[in-house]
Design an enzyme around this catalytic site. Structure first.
Site, mmCIF file in Angstrom:
data_model
loop_
_atom_site.group_PDB
_atom_site.id
_atom_site.type_symbol
_atom_site.label_atom_id
_atom_site.label_comp_id
_atom_site.label_asym_id
_atom_site.label_seq_id
_atom_site.Cartn_x
_atom_site.Cartn_y
_atom_site.Cartn_z
ATOM 1 C CG ASP A 147 29.394 33.165 49.995
ATOM 2 O OD1 ASP A 147 29.245 33.769 48.914
ATOM 3 O OD2 ASP A 147 30.146 33.570 50.911
ATOM 4 C CG HIS A 148 32.611 32.393 47.223
ATOM 5 N ND1 HIS A 148 33.061 33.054 46.113
ATOM 6 C CD2 HIS A 148 32.419 33.343 48.171
ATOM 7 C CE1 HIS A 148 33.116 34.350 46.373
ATOM 8 N NE2 HIS A 148 32.726 34.558 47.616
ATOM 9 C CG ASN A 155 27.787 38.432 49.044
ATOM 10 O OD1 ASN A 155 26.596 38.609 48.820
ATOM 11 N ND2 ASN A 155 28.475 37.436 48.519
ATOM 12 C CG HIS A 182 30.887 38.079 46.237
ATOM 13 N ND1 HIS A 182 30.931 36.880 46.909
ATOM 14 C CD2 HIS A 182 29.909 37.945 45.304
ATOM 15 C CE1 HIS A 182 30.025 36.063 46.402
ATOM 16 N NE2 HIS A 182 29.392 36.679 45.411
ATOM 17 C CG ASP A 200 33.707 32.012 42.528
ATOM 18 O OD1 ASP A 200 34.051 32.361 41.370
ATOM 19 O OD2 ASP A 200 34.232 32.466 43.551
HETATM 20 P P1 13P Z 1 33.501 40.447 53.282
HETATM 21 O O1 13P Z 1 34.767 39.701 53.632
HETATM 22 O O2 13P Z 1 33.795 41.821 52.806
HETATM 23 O O3 13P Z 1 32.532 40.436 54.417
HETATM 24 O O4 13P Z 1 32.811 39.684 52.042
HETATM 25 C C1 13P Z 1 31.970 38.578 52.261
HETATM 26 C C2 13P Z 1 31.626 37.887 50.995
HETATM 27 O O5 13P Z 1 31.774 38.383 49.895
HETATM 28 C C3 13P Z 1 31.055 36.537 51.122
HETATM 29 O O6 13P Z 1 30.873 35.937 49.882
HETATM 30 O O1 G3H Z 2 33.699 34.970 50.794
HETATM 31 C C1 G3H Z 2 34.044 34.331 51.780
HETATM 32 C C2 G3H Z 2 33.204 34.363 53.009
HETATM 33 O O2 G3H Z 2 33.627 35.382 53.876
HETATM 34 C C3 G3H Z 2 33.188 33.015 53.656
HETATM 35 O O3 G3H Z 2 34.358 32.782 54.361
HETATM 36 O O4 G3H Z 2 35.049 30.511 53.623
HETATM 37 O O5 G3H Z 2 35.885 31.491 55.770
HETATM 38 O O6 G3H Z 2 33.499 30.760 55.553
HETATM 39 P P1 G3H Z 2 34.721 31.295 54.835
HETATM 40 ZN ZN ZN Z 3 32.308 36.442 48.408
#
Ligand code: 13P
Ligand code: G3H
Ligand code: ZN
Length: 327
Positions: free
Chosen positions: A88-89, A272, A229, A110
């Protein structure tokens, strides 16, 4: 079943008018709660790991826990649970490469905070490496307000995706899916009180998502999977439990579930969710501590927290994503 990519999942989701839940994982109880719900509902799953999650739990622990969940599904439920493991990201080529080399089947690069050309160059570099290794890639165009991992984007700087850019971005990078900005944001405070109205119960009602942008994007990219997201709904029952048991989360507000359901029926194939997992777990643990001030065995309070995650995820799979029975 081995860990799979999201390719097949997205194709079926697009054609079937539903979306796959992409849930963020950080530890054993979160992985167990989510996978138990997916097993019960026979739902395909994306488990996603942020840079922060990887730093917290370490890559190997998360991979082994996910492998254990697949094994457990097979042994205890006789069910081949299809799981895609996704970064993720991802913010650099090196991070994406490390996850690809370490067994992830999908990565997000990203580059949304970069210029259009720099985003394309970085995304293309990741796509070339990923595709050579049988891994799929999610790119992003447009910026979400809120906190994206370690990047802080304030609401004034948030910019919606420009539909006129999406075909060029997808063609030149070769990405397999595209995250777009249509008004969602990360975290439990997605809108300020000033951006919302209040209903008769005093609960904040946020402005609607920009479905016009989603529609325009999907017209320009027919059959192409779109990602949302920042799609936690911030259930008010969790916020209430947290606030009644020593927490302080005034005016926390998320995306109404009906709007996510609507998006899932169209081109949105991946939704997400992280904050709702955090809220379910925190509400359960705060309540447990308030009711049992003498308990100190982590198993006592983590067991109901895991059940709270399972129940919340089961509800999302059936009532929001519509992906139950699709595995
Ligand atoms: P939320 O903070 O809305 O759960 O989004 C999570 C997300 O986009 C993780 O990439
Ligand atoms: O988009 C972000 C997700 O909620 C992940 O959060 O970087 O704190 O693990 P984090
Ligand atoms: Zn996200």
């Amino acid at each position: 079943m081995a860990i799979v990519t999201s390719k097949e999942m997205f194709k079926k989701a697009y054609d079937g008018g539903y979306a796959i839940g992409a849930f963020n994982v950080n530890n054993m109880e979160i992985i167990q709660g989510i996978t138990e719900a997916a097993i019960e509902k026979h739902a395909p799953l994306i488990l996603q790991v942020s840079k922060g999650a990887r730093a917290y739990a370490k890559h190997a622990y998360l991979m082994k826990l996910i492998e254990a969940a697949i094994e457990d599904a097979e042994q205890t439920a006789g069910f081949d649970l299809p799981i895609c493991v996704h970064l993720d990201h991802g913010d650099t080529f090196e991070l994406c490469k490390s996850c690809i080399d370490g067994g992830f089947t999908s990565v997000m690069i990203d580059g949304s905070s970069k210029s259009f050309e720099d985003n394309i160059a970085l995304t293309k570099q990741v796509v070339e490496y990923a595709h050579d290794h049988g891994v799929v890639v999610e790119g992003e165009l447009g910026t979400l307000a809120g906190i994206e991992d370690e990047v802080n984007v304030d609401a004034d700087n948030a910019s919606y995706t420009r539909p006129e850019e999406v075909e060029e971005f997808v063609t030149r990078t070769g990405v397999d899916s595209l995250a777009i900005a249509i008004g969602t944001s990360h975290g439990a405070y997605k809108f300020t009180a000033a951006q919302c109205t209040r209903n008769e119960k005093g609960i904040l009602v946020p402005p609607p998502l920009r479905f016009d942008i989603l529609e325009e994007v999907s017209k320009r990219l027919p059959g192409f999977p779109i990602v949302l997201h920042g799609s936690s709904s911030v259930p008010q029952e969790f916020v209430k439990i947290i606030n009644e048991n020593g927490g302080k989360m005034p005016d926390a507000v998320g995306i109404p579930e009906e709007q996510l359901r609507q998006a899932a029926k169209g081109a949105v194939c991946k939704i997400n969710i992280d904050s709702d997992l955090r809220l379910a777990m925190t509400a359960s643990i705060r309540k447990y501590f308030a009711e049992h001030p003498d308990h100190f065995d982590p198993r006592q309070y983590l067991k109901p927290a895991r059940i709270a995650i399972k129940d919340m995820v089961a509800h999302k799979l059936v009532d929001v994503l519509g992906c139950d029975g699709k595995a």
